[in-house]
Design a protein around this motif. Structure first.
Motif, PDB file in Angstrom:
ATOM      1  N   MET A  35       0.808  -1.215   0.000  1.00 23.53           N
ATOM      2  CA  MET A  35       0.000   0.000   0.000  1.00 23.53           C
ATOM      3  C   MET A  35       0.844   1.269   0.000  1.00 23.53           C
ATOM      4  SD  MET A  35      -3.252   0.894   2.446  1.00 23.53           S
ATOM      5  CE  MET A  35      -2.565  -0.001   3.794  1.00 23.53           C
ATOM      6  N   ASP A  36       0.443   2.165  -0.866  1.00 32.02           N
ATOM      7  CA  ASP A  36       1.020   3.500  -0.880  1.00 32.02           C
ATOM      8  C   ASP A  36       0.507   4.248   0.350  1.00 32.02           C
ATOM      9  OD1 ASP A  36       2.405   5.732  -1.872  1.00 32.02           O
ATOM     10  OD2 ASP A  36       0.655   6.454  -2.959  1.00 32.02           O
ATOM     11  N   ILE A  37       1.308   5.164   0.843  1.00 32.51           N
ATOM     12  CA  ILE A  37       0.887   5.934   2.014  1.00 32.51           C
ATOM     13  C   ILE A  37       0.056   7.137   1.600  1.00 32.51           C
ATOM     14  CG2 ILE A  37       1.713   7.429   3.882  1.00 32.51           C
ATOM     15  CD1 ILE A  37       3.976   5.447   4.313  1.00 32.51           C
ATOM     16  N   ARG A  38       0.548   7.872   0.601  1.00 36.31           N
ATOM     17  CA  ARG A  38      -0.131   9.117   0.212  1.00 36.31           C
ATOM     18  C   ARG A  38      -1.175   8.827  -0.862  1.00 36.31           C
ATOM     19  NH1 ARG A  38       4.197  13.695  -0.822  1.00 36.31           N
ATOM     20  NH2 ARG A  38       4.336  12.489  -2.711  1.00 36.31           N
ATOM     21  N   MET A  39      -2.441   8.925  -0.436  1.00 37.31           N
ATOM     22  CA  MET A  39      -3.566   8.748  -1.347  1.00 37.31           C
ATOM     23  C   MET A  39      -4.638   9.745  -0.957  1.00 37.31           C
ATOM     24  SD  MET A  39      -3.962   4.589  -1.609  1.00 37.31           S
ATOM     25  CE  MET A  39      -4.108   4.342   0.157  1.00 37.31           C
ATOM     26  N   PRO A  40      -5.409  10.212  -1.924  1.00 33.19           N
ATOM     27  CA  PRO A  40      -6.521  11.105  -1.573  1.00 33.19           C
ATOM     28  C   PRO A  40      -7.582  10.347  -0.774  1.00 33.19           C
ATOM     29  CG  PRO A  40      -6.546  10.578  -3.929  1.00 33.19           C
ATOM     30  CD  PRO A  40      -5.317   9.959  -3.355  1.00 33.19           C
ATOM     31  N   ASP A  60       6.385  -4.086   7.021  1.00 35.10           N
ATOM     32  CA  ASP A  60       7.591  -3.617   6.354  1.00 35.10           C
ATOM     33  C   ASP A  60       7.295  -2.282   5.686  1.00 35.10           C
ATOM     34  OD1 ASP A  60      10.238  -3.638   5.514  1.00 35.10           O
ATOM     35  OD2 ASP A  60      10.098  -5.632   4.613  1.00 35.10           O
ATOM     36  N   TYR A  61       8.367  -1.646   5.220  1.00 31.03           N
ATOM     37  CA  TYR A  61       8.274  -0.304   4.668  1.00 31.03           C
ATOM     38  C   TYR A  61       9.361  -0.170   3.601  1.00 31.03           C
ATOM     39  CZ  TYR A  61       8.203   4.846   4.836  1.00 31.03           C
ATOM     40  OH  TYR A  61       8.106   6.174   4.535  1.00 31.03           O
ATOM     41  N   LEU A  62       8.971   0.173   2.374  1.00 26.86           N
ATOM     42  CA  LEU A  62       9.930   0.361   1.285  1.00 26.86           C
ATOM     43  C   LEU A  62       9.709   1.721   0.633  1.00 26.86           C
ATOM     44  CD1 LEU A  62       9.729  -3.110  -0.509  1.00 26.86           C
ATOM     45  CD2 LEU A  62      11.633  -2.239   0.841  1.00 26.86           C
ATOM     46  N   THR A  63      10.810   2.347   0.211  1.00 30.40           N
ATOM     47  CA  THR A  63      10.686   3.619  -0.495  1.00 30.40           C
ATOM     48  C   THR A  63      10.779   3.396  -1.995  1.00 30.40           C
ATOM     49  OG1 THR A  63      13.058   3.998  -0.260  1.00 30.40           O
ATOM     50  CG2 THR A  63      11.628   4.998   1.391  1.00 30.40           C
ATOM     51  N   LYS A  64      10.065   4.234  -2.723  1.00 30.34           N
ATOM     52  CA  LYS A  64      10.093   4.210  -4.185  1.00 30.34           C
ATOM     53  C   LYS A  64      11.204   5.139  -4.651  1.00 30.34           C
ATOM     54  CE  LYS A  64       5.051   4.094  -4.209  1.00 30.34           C
ATOM     55  NZ  LYS A  64       3.877   4.873  -4.551  1.00 30.34           N
ATOM     56  N   PRO A  65      11.902   4.835  -5.687  1.00 28.66           N
ATOM     57  CA  PRO A  65      11.769   3.596  -6.444  1.00 28.66           C
ATOM     58  C   PRO A  65      12.395   2.444  -5.668  1.00 28.66           C
ATOM     59  CG  PRO A  65      13.546   4.925  -7.351  1.00 28.66           C
ATOM     60  CD  PRO A  65      12.921   5.729  -6.252  1.00 28.66           C
ATOM     61  N   ILE A  94       2.794  -4.070   3.692  1.00 23.58           N
ATOM     62  CA  ILE A  94       4.064  -3.440   3.329  1.00 23.58           C
ATOM     63  C   ILE A  94       3.719  -2.069   2.768  1.00 23.58           C
ATOM     64  CG2 ILE A  94       6.095  -3.478   1.834  1.00 23.58           C
ATOM     65  CD1 ILE A  94       5.979  -6.506   1.825  1.00 23.58           C
ATOM     66  N   PHE A  95       4.208  -1.023   3.420  1.00 25.37           N
ATOM     67  CA  PHE A  95       3.996   0.330   2.927  1.00 25.37           C
ATOM     68  C   PHE A  95       5.027   0.656   1.856  1.00 25.37           C
ATOM     69  CE2 PHE A  95       1.721   1.654   6.962  1.00 25.37           C
ATOM     70  CZ  PHE A  95       0.547   1.971   6.312  1.00 25.37           C
ATOM     71  N   LEU A  96       4.574   1.299   0.799  1.00 24.64           N
ATOM     72  CA  LEU A  96       5.439   1.800  -0.267  1.00 24.64           C
ATOM     73  C   LEU A  96       5.231   3.302  -0.345  1.00 24.64           C
ATOM     74  CD1 LEU A  96       4.438  -0.854  -2.949  1.00 24.64           C
ATOM     75  CD2 LEU A  96       6.480  -0.884  -1.523  1.00 24.64           C
ATOM     76  N   THR A  97       6.318   4.054  -0.315  1.00 23.83           N
ATOM     77  CA  THR A  97       6.170   5.502  -0.382  1.00 23.83           C
ATOM     78  C   THR A  97       7.368   6.131  -1.071  1.00 23.83           C
ATOM     79  OG1 THR A  97       5.572   7.452   0.916  1.00 23.83           O
ATOM     80  CG2 THR A  97       7.232   5.990   1.865  1.00 23.83           C
ATOM     81  N   GLY A  98       7.188   7.341  -1.525  1.00 24.57           N
ATOM     82  CA  GLY A  98       8.254   8.053  -2.227  1.00 24.57           C
ATOM     83  C   GLY A  98       9.443   8.343  -1.321  1.00 24.57           C
ATOM     84  N   ALA A  99      10.641   8.360  -1.893  1.00 25.12           N
ATOM     85  CA  ALA A  99      11.871   8.585  -1.135  1.00 25.12           C
ATOM     86  C   ALA A  99      11.902   9.978  -0.504  1.00 25.12           C
ATOM     87  CB  ALA A  99      13.087   8.380  -2.025  1.00 25.12           C
ATOM     88  N   ASP A 100      11.200  10.935  -1.109  1.00 27.61           N
ATOM     89  CA  ASP A 100      11.223  12.296  -0.590  1.00 27.61           C
ATOM     90  C   ASP A 100      10.159  12.553   0.480  1.00 27.61           C
ATOM     91  OD1 ASP A 100       9.170  12.011  -2.415  1.00 27.61           O
ATOM     92  OD2 ASP A 100       9.329  14.065  -3.173  1.00 27.61           O
ATOM     93  N   ASP A 101       9.420  11.512   0.863  1.00 31.89           N
ATOM     94  CA  ASP A 101       8.382  11.683   1.879  1.00 31.89           C
ATOM     95  C   ASP A 101       9.001  11.876   3.257  1.00 31.89           C
ATOM     96  OD1 ASP A 101       6.265  11.592   0.143  1.00 31.89           O
ATOM     97  OD2 ASP A 101       5.895   9.454   0.408  1.00 31.89           O
TER      98      ASP A 101
END
Length: 194
Positions: free
Chosen positions: A60-65, A110-115, A88-95
């Motif tokens: 799941m992405d963190i930032r969603m409307p 777990d938590y991973l940054t994009k890309p 598993i959270f997926l979010t942008g590296a600049d978050d």
């Protein structure tokens, strides 16, 4: 044999992201795992999907409307039927750097940054799929053991009634004893974890 193999249902992977490109990328990376991939474009859609079918994992992405990833995760962890599904959270590296802490605090596994590295993501997802399969196998074995215990109890109750009767029906009592012995022997031969 897994419980899913006996029911014909394979648990899927829920992909939650409001961006089409991200969903396509996830499908490309995870397609080779041969698991059902289900899309949700919002937290609300994710919750509906989770209530309709069984999932082994949520990416799941963190930032969603609307309902963001944190709120969606909190709702997932609040429901009995979904609380054990790993996220598993997926979010942008600049978050925000606090996102990782907040993600784990919300119940993420777990938590991973994009890309993200596709090999790392696939490896992590494979581990969670394996854990899910093993959990289902244990549930199936437990159900079998409970069934065998119930059968033994039924035969013992019948035997107890026969022995309490006057006159005792020895032939039927011997049959009940033999059934209990056969059940116990089949359980013993199968051994733990088989």
């Amino acid at each position: 044999m897994s419980a899913e193999a006996t029911t014909g249902e394979r648990a899927g992977i829920l992909l939650v992201d409001d961006m089409e490109d991200n969903l396509i990328a996830l499908e490309a990376v995870l397609g080779s795992l041969n698991q059902p991939l289900v899309r949700a474009r919002s937290g609300e859609e994710a919750m509906k999907a989770l209530l309709r079918r069984r999932f082994a994992l949520v990416l799941m992405d963190i930032r969603m409307p609307g309902m963001d990833g944190f709120e969606t995760a909190a709702n997932i962890k609040r429901l009995d039927q979904t609380k054990d599904i790993p996220i598993i959270f997926l979010t942008g590296a600049d978050d925000d750097t606090g996102y990782a802490f907040r993600g784990y605090a919300t119940g993420a596994a777990d938590y991973l940054t994009k890309p993200f590295d596709p090999w790392v993501l696939r490896a992590k997802v494979s581990v969670f799929l394996d854990l899910h399969r093993k959990s289902r196998q244990l549930e199936h074995l437990l159900a079998q053991e409970q069934s065998h215990c119930a059968q033994v109890t039924t035969h013992l109750n019948t035997l107890e009634k026969l022995l309490a009767a006057d006159p005792v029906n020895l032939r039927e009592a011997r049959t009940q004893v033999q059934r209990v012995q056969e059940l116990v022997e089949s359980i013993r031969q199968r051994g733990p974890g088989r």
